[in-house]
Design a protein around this motif. Structure first.
Motif, mmCIF file in Angstrom:
data_model
loop_
_atom_site.group_PDB
_atom_site.id
_atom_site.type_symbol
_atom_site.label_atom_id
_atom_site.label_comp_id
_atom_site.label_asym_id
_atom_site.label_seq_id
_atom_site.Cartn_x
_atom_site.Cartn_y
_atom_site.Cartn_z
ATOM 1 N N PHE A 7 0.510 -1.395 0.162
ATOM 2 C CA PHE A 7 -0.172 0.196 -0.079
ATOM 3 C C PHE A 7 0.608 1.246 0.286
ATOM 4 N N ASP A 8 1.899 1.126 -0.664
ATOM 5 C CA ASP A 8 3.441 2.166 -0.350
ATOM 6 C C ASP A 8 3.634 2.615 -1.560
ATOM 7 N N ALA A 9 2.929 3.889 -2.305
ATOM 8 C CA ALA A 9 2.778 4.437 -3.042
ATOM 9 C C ALA A 9 4.245 4.876 -3.478
ATOM 10 N N ASP A 10 5.380 5.268 -2.505
ATOM 11 C CA ASP A 10 6.095 5.878 -3.458
ATOM 12 C C ASP A 10 7.229 3.954 -4.110
ATOM 13 N N LEU A 11 6.564 2.496 -3.346
ATOM 14 C CA LEU A 11 7.236 1.323 -3.745
ATOM 15 C C LEU A 11 6.145 0.815 -5.049
ATOM 16 N N MET A 12 4.812 0.729 -4.504
ATOM 17 C CA MET A 12 3.976 0.293 -5.508
ATOM 18 C C MET A 12 3.218 1.241 -6.821
ATOM 19 N N GLY A 13 2.909 2.224 -6.173
ATOM 20 C CA GLY A 13 2.625 3.331 -6.988
ATOM 21 C C GLY A 13 1.221 3.445 -6.593
ATOM 22 N N SER A 14 0.258 3.595 -7.304
ATOM 23 C CA SER A 14 -1.380 4.149 -6.857
ATOM 24 C C SER A 14 -1.901 2.771 -6.833
ATOM 25 N N LEU A 15 -2.803 2.229 -6.014
ATOM 26 C CA LEU A 15 -3.768 1.343 -6.446
ATOM 27 C C LEU A 15 -4.296 1.487 -7.475
ATOM 28 N N PRO A 16 -4.845 0.362 -7.976
ATOM 29 C CA PRO A 16 -6.240 0.210 -9.328
ATOM 30 C C PRO A 16 -6.767 0.124 -8.777
ATOM 31 N N ASP A 17 -8.167 1.401 -9.996
ATOM 32 C CA ASP A 17 -9.671 1.013 -9.445
ATOM 33 C C ASP A 17 -9.939 -0.460 -9.680
ATOM 34 N N VAL A 18 -10.257 -1.204 -8.731
ATOM 35 C CA VAL A 18 -11.087 -2.513 -8.974
ATOM 36 C C VAL A 18 -12.706 -2.378 -8.934
ATOM 37 N N TRP A 19 -13.526 -3.482 -9.579
ATOM 38 C CA TRP A 19 -14.380 -4.117 -9.826
ATOM 39 C C TRP A 19 -15.120 -5.592 -8.974
ATOM 40 N N VAL A 20 -15.524 -5.532 -7.716
ATOM 41 C CA VAL A 20 -16.191 -6.663 -6.984
ATOM 42 C C VAL A 20 -17.332 -7.062 -8.029
ATOM 43 N N GLU A 21 -17.128 -7.963 -9.140
ATOM 44 C CA GLU A 21 -18.306 -8.311 -9.484
ATOM 45 C C GLU A 21 -18.640 -9.055 -8.396
ATOM 46 N N TRP A 71 -21.396 -3.485 0.498
ATOM 47 C CA TRP A 71 -19.810 -1.838 0.860
ATOM 48 C C TRP A 71 -20.048 -1.980 2.358
ATOM 49 N N GLN A 72 -21.360 -1.757 2.748
ATOM 50 C CA GLN A 72 -22.400 -0.737 3.739
ATOM 51 C C GLN A 72 -21.540 -1.954 4.822
ATOM 52 N N ALA A 73 -21.937 -3.482 4.586
ATOM 53 C CA ALA A 73 -20.754 -4.477 5.661
ATOM 54 C C ALA A 73 -19.367 -4.100 5.942
ATOM 55 N N VAL A 74 -18.873 -4.088 4.797
ATOM 56 C CA VAL A 74 -17.262 -3.668 4.301
ATOM 57 C C VAL A 74 -17.224 -2.291 6.088
ATOM 58 N N LEU A 96 -14.493 8.741 6.736
ATOM 59 C CA LEU A 96 -15.664 7.281 5.881
ATOM 60 C C LEU A 96 -17.207 7.865 5.031
ATOM 61 N N PRO A 97 -17.145 7.181 4.682
ATOM 62 C CA PRO A 97 -18.941 7.612 4.463
ATOM 63 C C PRO A 97 -20.003 6.967 5.356
ATOM 64 N N ARG A 98 -20.864 7.525 6.072
ATOM 65 C CA ARG A 98 -21.694 6.512 6.882
ATOM 66 C C ARG A 98 -22.628 5.042 6.074
ATOM 67 N N THR A 99 -22.645 5.338 5.289
ATOM 68 C CA THR A 99 -23.690 4.481 4.215
ATOM 69 C C THR A 99 -22.649 4.797 2.588
ATOM 70 N N ALA A 100 -22.812 3.623 1.843
ATOM 71 C CA ALA A 100 -21.959 3.320 1.251
ATOM 72 C C ALA A 100 -22.940 3.961 0.055
ATOM 73 N N TRP A 101 -22.454 4.198 -1.320
ATOM 74 C CA TRP A 101 -23.884 4.939 -2.374
ATOM 75 C C TRP A 101 -23.072 4.233 -3.549
#
Length: 65
Positions: free
Chosen positions: A13-27, A34-37, A59-64
């Protein structure tokens, strides 16, 4: 995951070492999933940071999704 230690995973999770995290889609993940997360993050006692672009915000109160 009580046995996962931050020291073992933090470099992924270190942006200097790994770059930014990719956007992901959880099928098949629903708004309810997401609210549970979000609820788990809030109640776990884990350290976390939520950003929108470069702005650290609450952190948003509700998943949107």
């Amino acid at each position: 995951m009580p046995d996962l230690r931050w020291e073992e995973a933090k470099n992924f999770f270190d942006a200097d070492l790994m770059g930014s995290l990719p956007d992901v889609w959880v099928e098949g993940a629903s708004r309810r999933d997401w609210q549970a997360v979000f609820d788990l993050v809030r109640t776990s006692g884990w350290s976390w940071e939520y950003r929108v672009g470069e702005v650290i915000t609450a952190l948003p109160r509700t998943a949107w999704c």
